[in-house]
Structure formats: structure tokens, C-alpha cells
Design an enzyme around this catalytic site. Structure first.
Site, mmCIF file in Angstrom:
data_model
loop_
_atom_site.group_PDB
_atom_site.id
_atom_site.type_symbol
_atom_site.label_atom_id
_atom_site.label_comp_id
_atom_site.label_asym_id
_atom_site.label_seq_id
_atom_site.Cartn_x
_atom_site.Cartn_y
_atom_site.Cartn_z
ATOM 1 N N ASN A 14 7.768 8.276 8.738
ATOM 2 C CA ASN A 14 6.488 8.987 8.717
ATOM 3 C C ASN A 14 6.406 10.097 9.753
ATOM 4 O O ASN A 14 5.839 11.144 9.507
ATOM 5 C CB ASN A 14 5.336 8.002 8.953
ATOM 6 C CG ASN A 14 4.870 7.361 7.665
ATOM 7 O OD1 ASN A 14 5.179 7.847 6.588
ATOM 8 N ND2 ASN A 14 4.140 6.271 7.771
ATOM 9 N N GLU A 20 26.473 6.723 -9.693
ATOM 10 C CA GLU A 20 27.237 7.733 -8.955
ATOM 11 C C GLU A 20 26.750 7.871 -7.522
ATOM 12 O O GLU A 20 27.522 8.215 -6.637
ATOM 13 C CB GLU A 20 27.150 9.092 -9.665
ATOM 14 C CG GLU A 20 28.115 9.225 -10.825
ATOM 15 C CD GLU A 20 28.073 10.620 -11.409
ATOM 16 O OE1 GLU A 20 28.382 11.579 -10.692
ATOM 17 O OE2 GLU A 20 27.723 10.737 -12.585
ATOM 18 N N GLU A 22 -3.143 -7.279 -2.250
ATOM 19 C CA GLU A 22 -4.606 -7.148 -2.237
ATOM 20 C C GLU A 22 -4.984 -6.035 -3.219
ATOM 21 O O GLU A 22 -4.201 -5.125 -3.466
ATOM 22 C CB GLU A 22 -5.119 -6.899 -0.817
ATOM 23 C CG GLU A 22 -4.513 -5.734 -0.092
ATOM 24 C CD GLU A 22 -5.443 -4.547 -0.075
ATOM 25 O OE1 GLU A 22 -6.652 -4.759 -0.054
ATOM 26 O OE2 GLU A 22 -4.942 -3.422 -0.120
ATOM 27 N N SER A 41 7.302 0.004 2.048
ATOM 28 C CA SER A 41 7.450 0.243 3.487
ATOM 29 C C SER A 41 8.162 -0.957 4.098
ATOM 30 O O SER A 41 8.055 -2.076 3.600
ATOM 31 C CB SER A 41 6.082 0.425 4.143
ATOM 32 O OG SER A 41 5.413 -0.811 4.173
ATOM 33 N N GLY A 79 3.408 -6.027 5.667
ATOM 34 C CA GLY A 79 3.704 -7.403 5.286
ATOM 35 C C GLY A 79 4.155 -7.525 3.839
ATOM 36 O O GLY A 79 5.147 -8.186 3.531
ATOM 37 N N GLN A 101 0.818 -1.217 0.000
ATOM 38 C CA GLN A 101 0.000 0.000 0.000
ATOM 39 C C GLN A 101 0.852 1.268 0.000
ATOM 40 O O GLN A 101 0.641 2.174 -0.799
ATOM 41 C CB GLN A 101 -0.921 0.003 1.226
ATOM 42 C CG GLN A 101 -1.788 1.248 1.273
ATOM 43 C CD GLN A 101 -2.795 1.219 2.400
ATOM 44 O OE1 GLN A 101 -2.959 0.211 3.068
ATOM 45 N NE2 GLN A 101 -3.466 2.320 2.621
ATOM 46 N N THR A 112 1.434 1.764 12.659
ATOM 47 C CA THR A 112 0.224 1.231 12.019
ATOM 48 C C THR A 112 0.001 -0.244 12.346
ATOM 49 O O THR A 112 -1.054 -0.774 12.075
ATOM 50 C CB THR A 112 0.287 1.387 10.484
ATOM 51 O OG1 THR A 112 1.496 0.780 10.020
ATOM 52 C CG2 THR A 112 0.265 2.843 10.074
ATOM 53 N N ASN A 155 2.701 11.829 1.250
ATOM 54 C CA ASN A 155 3.191 11.267 -0.013
ATOM 55 C C ASN A 155 3.598 12.356 -1.004
ATOM 56 O O ASN A 155 4.545 12.173 -1.771
ATOM 57 C CB ASN A 155 2.134 10.349 -0.635
ATOM 58 C CG ASN A 155 1.922 9.101 0.206
ATOM 59 O OD1 ASN A 155 2.769 8.745 1.016
ATOM 60 N ND2 ASN A 155 0.786 8.449 0.047
#
EC number: 3.6.5.-
Length: 448
Positions: free
Chosen positions: A208, A256, A73, A142, A146, A12, A181, A230
């Protein structure tokens, strides 16, 4: 040609950062959401060599991103399939499964993720066949989720086997100290870092919480959303890749980055800073001289990871300027920084500043809170201070693993418990590596 394939999006976080990045790239190059050029343009901005790094031009004059989206998903990728930029991407480049990894590294790496692996590699191979001279891969994922941790590390392993010498750069979202999270983030982070340590060439970490604080303090957003975060991350990714996509006086290519930033293969986690980060209301009150934005990069408030570089030492630093910047101003600004006592360099690497200048000014997306500015700088610095981030996550890992909490979920997916201890030992070794690198070398010389 020096093409780069973006494996934008594993999970995600990766997909949503990927969306923000491609929206920004399209605006910067003058490409509409349907993949065709904006009216009045005969070719994309950035010149023939530049835009083809990230976009492939079809026979009908459409520009298709060299990118793959992957998630276990379908929800997030369905948003891409139905969103404003649905016509930009090749439908086969959006790959999704039917069940998610449930925040479990083992599901992403061993069971659910492995089922999708052949499809993903097949698609990447087709994109690489369209490249004249593939330069490398750019990952966004991330470390705490998972899919991002499990499937992300599995993909990196496979790409190392299939495309051995090609550069592999990561933008990895690191679990924030306060904004969590999921409970098992420390497990996923330690496991994926252990797996990818020898496969990734350079990993830019993004935390974050650090970005939340930037949005609150600099952009005056009282409750930042993931979209706000984002957009800010996309600006940073765009700055890092700008010199690949546009002409400048000092261009930097993918190889480089590692040559200039990675003194030892394991120590490949540069700290990223960006300036100026200004809201639209403040923009007209700031002069944003080259000296000011360069100094701002050394302030903790402009960093993408929570750590204090004032207590660490800099091994190497890369300053990537964009917009209205001349070399003389940069040299003056860098000389002032070096004269300050606050910036400590390791004694075995005294000069340590690589500079890139790209003449294309930064672009702000219409829905972004960031203001448009005439110049900006992104600093990539390999500093021993980033070891703080590893210490934090290792400590959380130890607290849970001492009680073997949640371990059965991982073992149930076919993972061996020994992998936990092996991964933790590897990260302990990484912490020691940072301590040794920061130690002065004078003491060693006296022994001879």
C-alpha cells in the site's frame, strides 16, 4: 478454451480490488454494468477465445464473470449487491458470513472461516463445471487482515487438494511499512505466508505504501483514498491478464508465468512495476516511447513494493506490453537495459527476459485519475531485492513475539502456539533461500 476463475476477494481488500478489476475488465471488453454488450457491438472485444477466459456467456446473451466474492462480514459484499455492477454477478457468487475475522488469522483459518468453506468450494465447483479447460485460479487478498490471511490460505490449501495441477496465482496486499491498519499484521502475514508457500504457484505482492507514493507523486493526489489505490492495482492486474484476454503477437498464459519467473518453487514472489503512471494533466506532455516506459519500469518509483532492486539481482524478468508496440522497438529497449550497469542479472541466468505483446491499449475507468495512454508496460521480475520485504515483516514479528503480545487471541481460537515458531522458522529459511540464490555460482564451481 483456457478459462480462469477469479477468487476475487477474500476479505475487504480482496473484494474492493475485485470491484475495481471487474469494472475495468467490463470496460475493456465492451460489457455494460448489467452484463450485456454495449450498443453497436455484436460480440465482446477480445475475440471468442479471449473474453471467455474471464466471462461466461449465458443463453440470453448476458456475460457473467467467472468470479467468487468471499468475506466473513457482509458490509463490503453488500456494497457489491447494491452497487452499479450488482446485475453483473450471479447472486450465489457473492458469499458473506455474519461476523468478521477481527484481524485474527486463527478466526479466518480455524473457526469462523471454516464454517463458510463448504459453500465457497461448492460455488467454485459449479463455476469450474461450466469451463471446458480450466487453466487456473487468480486470488486477490490482503496478507495482513484476518479474513484475507486466514480464509485466503485455507482456500488455497483446499484448491490444491481439489484441483492439484491447476495454476494458482495470487495478488497479495502486503502490509505497508508506514501505513498500518492493524497491530497484528506481522503475525497474520507470517502465518499465511508459511501456509501458502507450498500451495501458491506465483504471488505478486502489492504494498500500500508504494502505491500511496505513486498516487501522490505521479497522479498528484494529495490524499489518496483506497479507491485510488485500487484503481491503480486494477490496471496492473489487467495488464498481467491482458494477454489471456486479448490477441497479441506474443501471448502469455498462466502456466508460462511460473515457467518463466519461478526458478525454484519457494522463490515465487515477483516484483511488479508498471509504466507509465500519468495524471490527465501530464499525459499530453509525455512521449511515452517504448524505450522510456521500459526504462521507467526499472525505477523504484514505479514498483508496487518498497525495496531497492539496484542492490538485488534479477533472476528472471517478464515484460508485458500493451497497445501500440512493435517487436523491434521492444528488442532495442531491452538491449539498452541490458547494456546498463544498473541492472544486475544473476550469473546463472544470463538472458532472462520474457516478452509479451498485447495489441489492446490500456483503458482508464471514468472515475480514475489515470490518463488514457496509447501504450503501457507491466514488468514482473523475480529479484533478490524483494527479500527486504520479508526482513521488515519478520523483524516486526520478532519484536511482538518476544513479549508474546496478542498471542492469546490466536490460541483462544484453537491455534497452537507452536505454529508461530514453525511459521517464523519457515520465513527465516525463505530469507536464506534468497541470499543463496543471489550468491555467485563461480565460488561453488571452484570446489570441484
Amino acid at each position: 478454451m483456457r478459462e480462469v476463475i477469479s477468487v476475487n476477494a477474500v476479505g475487504q481488500a480482496g473484494c474492493q480490488i475485485g470491484n475495481a478489476c471487474w469494472e475495468l475488465y467490463s470496460l475493456e471488453h465492451g460489457i455494460r454494468p448489467d452484463g450485456y454488450l454495449q450498443e453497436g457491438l455484436t460480440k465482446p472485444k477480445g475475440g471468442e477465445e479471449g473474453f471467455s477466459t474471464f466471462f461466461n456467456e449465458t443463453g440470453s446473451g448476458k456475460f457473467v464473470p467467472r468470479a467468487v466474492y468471499v468475506d466473513l462480514e457482509p458490509n463490503v459484499i453488500d456494497e457489491v449487491r447494491t452497487g452499479a455492477y450488482r446485475e453483473l454477478f450471479h447472486p450465489e457468487q457473492l458469499i458473506s458470513g455474519k461476523e468478521d475475522a477481527a484481524n485474527n488469522y486463527a478466526r479466518g483459518h480455524y473457526t469462523v472461516g471454516r464454517e463458510l468453506l463448504d459453500d465457497i468450494l461448492d460455488r467454485i465447483r459449479k463455476i469450474s463445471d461450466q469451463c471446458d479447460g480450466l487453466q487456473g485460479f487468480l486470488f486477490t487478498h490482503s496478507l495482513g487482515g484476518g479474513t484475507g490471511s486466514g480464509l485466503g490460505s485455507l482456500l488455497l490449501e483446499q484448491l490444491s487438494i481439489d484441483y492439484g495441477k491447476k495454476s494458482k496465482l495470487e495478488f497479495a496486499v502486503y502490509p505497508a511499512p508506514q501505513v498500518s491498519t492493524s497491530v497484528v499484521e506481522p503475525y497474520n502475514t507470517v502465518l499465511t505466508t508459511h501456509t501458502t508457500l507450498e500451495h501458491a504457484d506465483c504471488t505478486f505482492m502489492v504494498d500500500n505504501e508504494a502505491i500511496y507514493e505513486m498516487c501522490k507523486k505521479n497522479l498528484d493526489i494529495s490524499r489518496p483514498s483506497f479507491a485510488n489505490l485500487n484503481n491503480l492495482i486494477a490496471q496492473v492486474v489487467s495488464s498481467v491478464t491482458a494477454s489471456l484476454r486479448f490477441d497479441g503477437s506474443l501471448n502469455v498464459d498462466l502456466n508460462e508465468f511460473q515457467t518463466n519467473l519461478v526458478p525454484y518453487p519457494r522463490i515465487h514472489f515477483p516484483l511488479v512495476s508498471y509504466a507509465p503512471i500519468l495524471s490527465k494533466s501530464k499525459a499530453h506532455h509525455e512521449s511515452n516511447s517504448v524505450g522510456e516506459i521500459t526504462n521507467a519500469c526499472f525505477e523504484p518509483g514505479n514498483q508496487m513494493v518498497k525495496c531497492d532492486p539496484r542492490v538485488g539481482k534479477y533472476m528472471a524478468t517478464c515484460l508485458l506490453y500493451r497497445g501500440d508496440v512493435v517487436t523491434r522497438d521492444v528488442q532495442t529497449a531491452v538491449a539498452q537495459v541490458k547494456n546498463k550497469k544498473t541492472v544486475q542479472l544473476v550469473d546463472w541466468c544470463p538472458t532472462g527476459f520474457k516478452i509479451g505483446i498485447c495489441y489492446e491499449p490500456p483503458t482508464a475507468t471514468p472515475n480514475s485519475q489515470l490518463s488514457s495512454v496509447s501504450r503501457a508496460v507491466c514488468m514482473l521480475s523475480n529479484t533478490t531485492a524483494i527479500a527486504d520485504a520479508w526482513k521488515r515483516i519478520d523483524r516486526k514479528f520478532d519484536l511482538m513475539y518476544a513479549k508474546r503480545a496478542f498471542v492469546h487471541w490466536y490460541v483462544g481460537e484453537g491455534m497452537e502456539e507452536g505454529e508461530f515458531t514453525e511459521a517464523r522458522e519457515d520465513l527465516a529459511a525463505l530469507e536464506r533461500d534468497y541470499i543463496e540464490v543471489g550468491a555467485d555460482s563461480y565460488a561453488d564451481e571452484e570446489e570441484f
